[in-house]
Structures are given as structure tokens and as C-alpha cells.
Design a protein around this motif. Structure first.
Motif, PDB file in Angstrom:
ATOM      1  N   GLU A 103      35.591  52.607  32.955  1.00 31.85           N
ATOM      2  CA  GLU A 103      36.534  52.416  31.857  1.00 31.85           C
ATOM      3  C   GLU A 103      37.020  50.965  31.833  1.00 31.85           C
ATOM      4  O   GLU A 103      37.301  50.373  32.876  1.00 31.85           O
ATOM      5  N   ALA A 104      37.109  50.415  30.642  1.00 31.06           N
ATOM      6  CA  ALA A 104      37.549  49.020  30.474  1.00 31.06           C
ATOM      7  C   ALA A 104      38.957  48.849  31.043  1.00 31.06           C
ATOM      8  O   ALA A 104      39.850  49.626  30.726  1.00 31.06           O
ATOM      9  N   PRO A 105      39.149  47.833  31.873  1.00 28.65           N
ATOM     10  CA  PRO A 105      40.456  47.653  32.527  1.00 28.65           C
ATOM     11  C   PRO A 105      41.512  47.087  31.581  1.00 28.65           C
ATOM     12  O   PRO A 105      41.204  46.386  30.619  1.00 28.65           O
ATOM     13  N   VAL A 106      42.755  47.422  31.879  1.00 33.54           N
ATOM     14  CA  VAL A 106      43.911  46.845  31.211  1.00 33.54           C
ATOM     15  C   VAL A 106      44.870  46.445  32.327  1.00 33.54           C
ATOM     16  O   VAL A 106      45.494  47.306  32.948  1.00 33.54           O
ATOM     17  N   ALA A 107      44.945  45.146  32.598  1.00 32.28           N
ATOM     18  CA  ALA A 107      45.774  44.663  33.700  1.00 32.28           C
ATOM     19  C   ALA A 107      46.120  43.201  33.476  1.00 32.28           C
ATOM     20  O   ALA A 107      45.286  42.444  32.968  1.00 32.28           O
ATOM     21  N   PRO A 108      47.320  42.772  33.858  1.00 29.57           N
ATOM     22  CA  PRO A 108      47.713  41.385  33.608  1.00 29.57           C
ATOM     23  C   PRO A 108      46.861  40.355  34.342  1.00 29.57           C
ATOM     24  O   PRO A 108      46.760  39.216  33.894  1.00 29.57           O
ATOM     25  N   HIS A 109      46.218  40.741  35.440  1.00 36.24           N
ATOM     26  CA  HIS A 109      45.407  39.782  36.206  1.00 36.24           C
ATOM     27  C   HIS A 109      43.946  39.735  35.741  1.00 36.24           C
ATOM     28  O   HIS A 109      43.141  39.013  36.306  1.00 36.24           O
ATOM     29  N   ILE A 110      43.613  40.494  34.686  1.00 36.45           N
ATOM     30  CA  ILE A 110      42.245  40.507  34.159  1.00 36.45           C
ATOM     31  C   ILE A 110      42.270  40.012  32.711  1.00 36.45           C
ATOM     32  O   ILE A 110      43.004  40.549  31.874  1.00 36.45           O
ATOM     33  N   TRP A 111      41.498  38.983  32.425  1.00 39.67           N
ATOM     34  CA  TRP A 111      41.339  38.454  31.075  1.00 39.67           C
ATOM     35  C   TRP A 111      39.900  38.647  30.635  1.00 39.67           C
ATOM     36  O   TRP A 111      38.995  38.756  31.473  1.00 39.67           O
ATOM     37  N   GLU A 112      39.684  38.708  29.334  1.00 39.68           N
ATOM     38  CA  GLU A 112      38.344  38.831  28.778  1.00 39.68           C
ATOM     39  C   GLU A 112      37.840  37.466  28.334  1.00 39.68           C
ATOM     40  O   GLU A 112      38.571  36.661  27.777  1.00 39.68           O
ATOM     41  N   SER A 113      36.561  37.232  28.586  1.00 39.49           N
ATOM     42  CA  SER A 113      35.853  36.054  28.094  1.00 39.49           C
ATOM     43  C   SER A 113      34.899  36.532  27.005  1.00 39.49           C
ATOM     44  O   SER A 113      34.112  37.447  27.232  1.00 39.49           O
ATOM     45  N   SER A 114      34.994  35.918  25.815  1.00 34.89           N
ATOM     46  CA  SER A 114      34.108  36.323  24.721  1.00 34.89           C
ATOM     47  C   SER A 114      33.785  35.114  23.851  1.00 34.89           C
ATOM     48  O   SER A 114      34.360  34.046  24.008  1.00 34.89           O
ATOM     49  N   ARG A 115      32.856  35.301  22.927  1.00 35.73           N
ATOM     50  CA  ARG A 115      32.394  34.252  22.015  1.00 35.73           C
ATOM     51  C   ARG A 115      31.963  32.986  22.772  1.00 35.73           C
ATOM     52  O   ARG A 115      32.274  31.871  22.382  1.00 35.73           O
ATOM     53  N   VAL A 116      31.240  33.195  23.872  1.00 40.12           N
ATOM     54  CA  VAL A 116      30.723  32.080  24.671  1.00 40.12           C
ATOM     55  C   VAL A 116      29.526  31.475  23.941  1.00 40.12           C
ATOM     56  O   VAL A 116      28.635  32.202  23.496  1.00 40.12           O
ATOM     57  N   PHE A 117      29.513  30.156  23.819  1.00 39.36           N
ATOM     58  CA  PHE A 117      28.372  29.509  23.177  1.00 39.36           C
ATOM     59  C   PHE A 117      28.208  28.088  23.672  1.00 39.36           C
ATOM     60  O   PHE A 117      29.149  27.449  24.133  1.00 39.36           O
ATOM     61  N   VAL A 118      26.978  27.610  23.592  1.00 31.97           N
ATOM     62  CA  VAL A 118      26.653  26.195  23.712  1.00 31.97           C
ATOM     63  C   VAL A 118      25.918  25.860  22.423  1.00 31.97           C
ATOM     64  O   VAL A 118      24.952  26.537  22.063  1.00 31.97           O
ATOM     65  N   ALA A 119      26.380  24.850  21.717  1.00 30.73           N
ATOM     66  CA  ALA A 119      25.788  24.492  20.426  1.00 30.73           C
ATOM     67  C   ALA A 119      24.316  24.143  20.574  1.00 30.73           C
ATOM     68  O   ALA A 119      23.903  23.529  21.564  1.00 30.73           O
TER      69      ALA A 119
END
Length: 195
Positions: A103-119
């Protein structure tokens, strides 16, 4: 080459950089990858680009070379929380719901990284340097927000690069084909990087 972490509270200090990052995302995800995403005025955005998020941009003047969005897993806006969790909950038709083993975590010490790109216009001889700058600033920024773990949906081969630069990066789900790109969710444990 510079690296800047943007937020709604500091974007006014950086001229067109914020808009240029969304323009670079548009070129990467809509023009190049042909993903069906929201867009306006040549910029790509979605429901996760809120004041709770932060954006890391590697740039040379106004030219954005790479970027990533960081979002706290505790954030909510209407029915949405963060992209990976919402995909698992079946709210995003373009991302399979089986992207995580747990199950996807919900916690203040966990952040999500998304929309990662190199042009795509970054020359081959600079790509590794740009990627390393992006990863370094992502870690520094996430740690400054209190994160000891980052959960990300990244291209299939990116975990190798992360390990090459010393990140503890392990798969958190299966490799999936998402709109023509092979991607995988990973946990990036930054506790070992905190000195």
C-alpha cells in the motif's frame, strides 16, 4: 549550469525559470513522449503541481536541462493525494494500479518524486553531469523538508544510475509499460546519506 529548488514562495525570485520548467516538461512529456496530459500556453501541468510541491530544475540561464517534482505523501487536495498513491487507488487511468508491491505510504518523512526528465537537447557528453546535479539537489532538497525516503516512479534503468551515485534505491513495484515507457516505482532511502 545551475540547480534551483523552486516553490510557490520563492518562484518570484527566479524570473521565467518556473514557467520554463513547465515548458520543458511539455516538450518532454507531451511533444516527445506523446502523453495525453493537461497543457496551457505551451506548459504541461497536472493536479499535483500545488503549493505543497517543490520543483528541482537544472538550468543554464533560462534553458531548463532537467527537472523533478517533489510532493509530500501527506498532502491532499480534493480527492487527490500524490500521483503514485492515486494511481494505486485507481484515480489515474494512464497509470496501472498495480504499480506498488504494498500500500502506498502516507508519512511526513516520505516524499514522492515525479515528472523526472532530462531534456532531449542535452548533449550526450553532459547528460551524466546533468543527471547527477538533479539527483544531488533532489536529495538535498528532500532532506531539508525532513524526508528520509523518496518514493518515485522512474524509467526502468534509472535505479542503476542512482546506485552509481551512491543512492540506496530499491524497486517498490514491478516494471510496467506506462504510455509506451517502461517504468518502475522505487524507494530511495536517504537515511544513509544524512550526515
Amino acid at each position: 549550469m545551475e540547480v534551483t529548488t523552486l516553490s510557490f514562495t520563492n518562484l518570484h525570485n527566479h524570473g521565467e525559470l518556473f514557467a520554463n520548467m513547465f515548458r520543458a516538461r511539455h516538450r518532454t512529456f507531451i511533444v516527445q513522449n506523446k502523453w495525453d496530459l493537461p497543457e496551457a500556453d505551451g506548459m504541461e501541468f497536472d493536479q499535483y503541481d500545488t503549493p505543497a510541491s517543490r520543483w528541482v530544475a537544472v538550468h543554464d540561464g533560462g534553458d531548463v536541462l532537467a527537472g523533478v517534482r517533489l510532493t509530500p505523501t501527506t498532502h491532499r487536495c480534493g480527492i487527490y493525494s500524490y500521483m503514485i498513491r492515486d494511481a494505486q487507488r485507481g484515480l489515474l487511468a494512464s497509470i496501472p494500479s498495480n504499480l506498488l508491491y504494498q500500500e502506498a505510504p502516507v508519512a511526513p518523512h516520505i516524499w514522492e518524486s515525479s515528472r523526472v526528465f532530462v531534456a532531449d537537447h542535452v548533449p550526450a557528453n553532459l547528460r551524466l553531469r546533468v543527471q547527477m546535479q538533479l539527483i544531488h539537489e533532489m536529495v538535498v532538497s528532500a532532506r531539508s523538508f525532513g524526508a528520509s525516503m523518496v518514493l518515485g516512479l522512474i524509467p526502468e534503468h534509472s535505479p542503476r544510475l542512482a546506485r552509481r551515485v551512491g543512492l540506496d534505491c530499491v524497486p517498490a513495484g514491478p516494471v510496467l509499460d506506462i504510455e509506451g515507457s517502461r517504468s518502475v516505482c522505487v524507494n530511495i532511502n536517504m537515511a544513509t546519506k544524512m550526515h
